[in-house]
Design a protein around this motif. Structure first.
Motif, PDB file in Angstrom:
ATOM      1  N   VAL A  37       0.849  -1.199   0.000  1.00  0.00           N
ATOM      2  CA  VAL A  37       0.000   0.000   0.000  1.00  0.00           C
ATOM      3  C   VAL A  37       0.877   1.239   0.000  1.00  0.00           C
ATOM      4  CG1 VAL A  37      -1.714   1.305   1.322  1.00  0.00           C
ATOM      5  CG2 VAL A  37      -1.984  -1.162   1.046  1.00  0.00           C
ATOM      6  N   GLY A  38       1.990   1.190   0.726  1.00  0.00           N
ATOM      7  CA  GLY A  38       2.916   2.323   0.758  1.00  0.00           C
ATOM      8  C   GLY A  38       3.448   2.683  -0.615  1.00  0.00           C
ATOM      9  N   THR A  39       3.715   1.679  -1.435  1.00  0.00           N
ATOM     10  CA  THR A  39       4.157   1.926  -2.815  1.00  0.00           C
ATOM     11  C   THR A  39       3.102   2.731  -3.563  1.00  0.00           C
ATOM     12  OG1 THR A  39       5.468  -0.103  -2.877  1.00  0.00           O
ATOM     13  CG2 THR A  39       4.750   0.781  -5.002  1.00  0.00           C
ATOM     14  N   LEU A  40       1.854   2.366  -3.380  1.00  0.00           N
ATOM     15  CA  LEU A  40       0.746   3.056  -4.060  1.00  0.00           C
ATOM     16  C   LEU A  40       0.542   4.459  -3.494  1.00  0.00           C
ATOM     17  CD1 LEU A  40      -1.720   0.020  -4.110  1.00  0.00           C
ATOM     18  CD2 LEU A  40      -0.236   0.804  -5.980  1.00  0.00           C
ATOM     19  N   VAL A  41       0.625   4.585  -2.187  1.00  0.00           N
ATOM     20  CA  VAL A  41       0.412   5.880  -1.536  1.00  0.00           C
ATOM     21  C   VAL A  41       1.473   6.890  -1.976  1.00  0.00           C
ATOM     22  CG1 VAL A  41       0.471   7.064   0.712  1.00  0.00           C
ATOM     23  CG2 VAL A  41      -0.885   4.976   0.423  1.00  0.00           C
ATOM     24  N   LYS A  42       2.706   6.443  -2.166  1.00  0.00           N
ATOM     25  CA  LYS A  42       3.756   7.358  -2.628  1.00  0.00           C
ATOM     26  C   LYS A  42       3.387   7.961  -3.973  1.00  0.00           C
ATOM     27  CE  LYS A  42       7.638   5.379  -0.140  1.00  0.00           C
ATOM     28  NZ  LYS A  42       8.870   4.604  -0.220  1.00  0.00           N
ATOM     29  N   MET A  43       2.796   7.166  -4.838  1.00  0.00           N
ATOM     30  CA  MET A  43       2.366   7.692  -6.141  1.00  0.00           C
ATOM     31  C   MET A  43       1.218   8.684  -5.959  1.00  0.00           C
ATOM     32  SD  MET A  43       2.446   4.436  -8.690  1.00  0.00           S
ATOM     33  CE  MET A  43       3.431   3.042  -8.173  1.00  0.00           C
ATOM     34  N   VAL A  44       0.266   8.334  -5.116  1.00  0.00           N
ATOM     35  CA  VAL A  44      -0.900   9.200  -4.878  1.00  0.00           C
ATOM     36  C   VAL A  44      -0.456  10.543  -4.306  1.00  0.00           C
ATOM     37  CG1 VAL A  44      -2.958   9.464  -3.429  1.00  0.00           C
ATOM     38  CG2 VAL A  44      -2.559   7.321  -4.660  1.00  0.00           C
ATOM     39  N   LYS A  45       0.517  10.524  -3.411  1.00  0.00           N
ATOM     40  CA  LYS A  45       1.007  11.752  -2.776  1.00  0.00           C
ATOM     41  C   LYS A  45       1.975  12.535  -3.659  1.00  0.00           C
ATOM     42  CE  LYS A  45       0.660  10.523   2.092  1.00  0.00           C
ATOM     43  NZ  LYS A  45       1.432  10.342   3.338  1.00  0.00           N
ATOM     44  N   GLY A  46       2.357  11.977  -4.804  1.00  0.00           N
ATOM     45  CA  GLY A  46       3.300  12.652  -5.674  1.00  0.00           C
ATOM     46  C   GLY A  46       4.746  12.462  -5.250  1.00  0.00           C
ATOM     47  N   GLU A  47       4.990  11.548  -4.325  1.00  0.00           N
ATOM     48  CA  GLU A  47       6.350  11.272  -3.877  1.00  0.00           C
ATOM     49  C   GLU A  47       7.073  10.330  -4.837  1.00  0.00           C
ATOM     50  OE1 GLU A  47       5.817   9.740   0.076  1.00  0.00           O
ATOM     51  OE2 GLU A  47       4.995  11.634   0.813  1.00  0.00           O
ATOM     52  N   ALA A  48       6.310   9.702  -5.708  1.00  0.00           N
ATOM     53  CA  ALA A  48       6.854   8.835  -6.752  1.00  0.00           C
ATOM     54  C   ALA A  48       5.974   9.031  -7.985  1.00  0.00           C
ATOM     55  CB  ALA A  48       6.830   7.371  -6.310  1.00  0.00           C
ATOM     56  N   PRO A  49       6.551   8.919  -9.170  1.00  0.00           N
ATOM     57  CA  PRO A  49       5.736   9.089 -10.376  1.00  0.00           C
ATOM     58  C   PRO A  49       4.766   7.921 -10.553  1.00  0.00           C
ATOM     59  CG  PRO A  49       7.955   8.399 -10.965  1.00  0.00           C
ATOM     60  CD  PRO A  49       7.956   8.638  -9.484  1.00  0.00           C
ATOM     61  N   PHE A  50       3.634   8.198 -11.186  1.00  0.00           N
ATOM     62  CA  PHE A  50       2.690   7.121 -11.497  1.00  0.00           C
ATOM     63  C   PHE A  50       3.388   6.145 -12.438  1.00  0.00           C
ATOM     64  CE2 PHE A  50      -0.410   5.028 -14.169  1.00  0.00           C
ATOM     65  CZ  PHE A  50      -1.274   4.495 -13.217  1.00  0.00           C
ATOM     66  N   ASP A  51       3.297   4.877 -12.099  1.00  0.00           N
ATOM     67  CA  ASP A  51       3.925   3.822 -12.888  1.00  0.00           C
ATOM     68  C   ASP A  51       2.942   2.664 -12.940  1.00  0.00           C
ATOM     69  OD1 ASP A  51       5.333   1.532 -13.709  1.00  0.00           O
ATOM     70  OD2 ASP A  51       7.175   2.113 -12.672  1.00  0.00           O
ATOM     71  N   ALA A  52       2.288   2.489 -14.087  1.00  0.00           N
ATOM     72  CA  ALA A  52       1.237   1.471 -14.226  1.00  0.00           C
ATOM     73  C   ALA A  52       1.748   0.070 -13.896  1.00  0.00           C
ATOM     74  CB  ALA A  52       0.649   1.503 -15.635  1.00  0.00           C
ATOM     75  N   ALA A  53       2.965  -0.247 -14.314  1.00  0.00           N
ATOM     76  CA  ALA A  53       3.522  -1.575 -14.024  1.00  0.00           C
ATOM     77  C   ALA A  53       3.745  -1.754 -12.525  1.00  0.00           C
ATOM     78  CB  ALA A  53       4.834  -1.776 -14.785  1.00  0.00           C
ATOM     79  N   ALA A  54       4.216  -0.718 -11.841  1.00  0.00           N
ATOM     80  CA  ALA A  54       4.415  -0.790 -10.387  1.00  0.00           C
ATOM     81  C   ALA A  54       3.075  -0.898  -9.664  1.00  0.00           C
ATOM     82  CB  ALA A  54       5.196   0.423  -9.904  1.00  0.00           C
ATOM     83  N   VAL A  55       2.059  -0.252 -10.201  1.00  0.00           N
ATOM     84  CA  VAL A  55       0.713  -0.355  -9.618  1.00  0.00           C
ATOM     85  C   VAL A  55       0.239  -1.797  -9.693  1.00  0.00           C
ATOM     86  CG1 VAL A  55      -1.727   0.270  -9.923  1.00  0.00           C
ATOM     87  CG2 VAL A  55       0.047   2.045 -10.017  1.00  0.00           C
ATOM     88  N   VAL A  56       0.346  -2.385 -10.865  1.00  0.00           N
ATOM     89  CA  VAL A  56      -0.086  -3.773 -11.046  1.00  0.00           C
ATOM     90  C   VAL A  56       0.702  -4.701 -10.121  1.00  0.00           C
ATOM     91  CG1 VAL A  56      -0.158  -5.714 -12.664  1.00  0.00           C
ATOM     92  CG2 VAL A  56      -0.937  -3.451 -13.389  1.00  0.00           C
ATOM     93  N   ALA A  57       2.006  -4.491 -10.032  1.00  0.00           N
ATOM     94  CA  ALA A  57       2.838  -5.344  -9.177  1.00  0.00           C
ATOM     95  C   ALA A  57       2.436  -5.212  -7.706  1.00  0.00           C
ATOM     96  CB  ALA A  57       4.314  -4.994  -9.355  1.00  0.00           C
ATOM     97  N   ALA A  58       2.227  -3.981  -7.247  1.00  0.00           N
ATOM     98  CA  ALA A  58       1.849  -3.766  -5.839  1.00  0.00           C
ATOM     99  C   ALA A  58       0.460  -4.325  -5.550  1.00  0.00           C
ATOM    100  CB  ALA A  58       1.914  -2.283  -5.492  1.00  0.00           C
ATOM    101  N   LEU A  59      -0.483  -4.080  -6.456  1.00  0.00           N
ATOM    102  CA  LEU A  59      -1.836  -4.607  -6.248  1.00  0.00           C
ATOM    103  C   LEU A  59      -1.848  -6.135  -6.271  1.00  0.00           C
ATOM    104  CD1 LEU A  59      -4.009  -2.181  -8.418  1.00  0.00           C
ATOM    105  CD2 LEU A  59      -3.893  -2.285  -5.911  1.00  0.00           C
ATOM    106  N   THR A  60      -1.082  -6.714  -7.166  1.00  0.00           N
ATOM    107  CA  THR A  60      -1.017  -8.173  -7.261  1.00  0.00           C
ATOM    108  C   THR A  60      -0.414  -8.764  -5.998  1.00  0.00           C
ATOM    109  OG1 THR A  60      -0.879  -8.082  -9.663  1.00  0.00           O
ATOM    110  CG2 THR A  60      -0.121 -10.107  -8.611  1.00  0.00           C
TER     111      THR A  60
END
Length: 145
Positions: A37-60
């Motif tokens: 969830v932290g990986t996803l939250v970093k993207m939501v907060k703008g602390e990391a760029p949106f990365d569709a592949a990283a989203v899929v990996a974290a959600l999976t």
């Protein structure tokens, strides 16, 4: 008499050790969930760029972990004692707790089935995941400190 005392002490020690393992196992699951969830939250907060592949990996990874949660095995009677923030309410309302775990399983499965394709969609998914986690934590976790 000494043999009986020793046997009872050994049984008590084994039971305590078994619960310590169960507690450590479920804490490891929760820490891994928080990591994903932290990986996803970093993207939501703008602390990391949106990365569709990283989203899929974290959600999976999150979903795989959540789907393995077995309430009966992970929260046996008596495992509310020791180094745990699991609330006694879990054992008082096992059906309610199971319902929360089942809801979390549904939410993560739905997220994997339809992963966010952009930041706005990710914000919505993270909001749903966070609300599900928060609802369970409010009811079934003892706050530290």
């Amino acid at each position: 008499m000494k043999k009986i005392v020793f046997a009872v002490a050994a049984l008590a020690l084994a039971t305590t050790a078994a619960f310590a393992d169960v507690i450590a196992d479920r804490q490891a699951v929760m820490k891994e969930n928080a990591k994903q969830v932290g990986t996803l939250v970093k993207m939501v907060k703008g602390e990391a760029p949106f990365d569709a592949a990283a989203v899929v990996a974290a959600l999976t990874a999150l979903n795989d972990n959540v789907q393995k949660i077995d309430v009966a095995a992970s929260f046996p009677a008596g495992s509310d004692k020791g180094d745990t923030t699991a609330s006694p309410k879990i054992w008082e309302d096992l059906a309610g707790f199971q319902a929360q775990v089942d809801k979390f399983k549904e939410v993560t499965a739905a997220a994997v089935a339809s992963p966010a394709a952009d930041l706005d969609a990710l914000k919505a998914q993270v909001g749903t995941i966070g609300q599900t986690c928060g609802t369970c934590h409010e009811a079934f976790r003892v706050k530290k400190g």
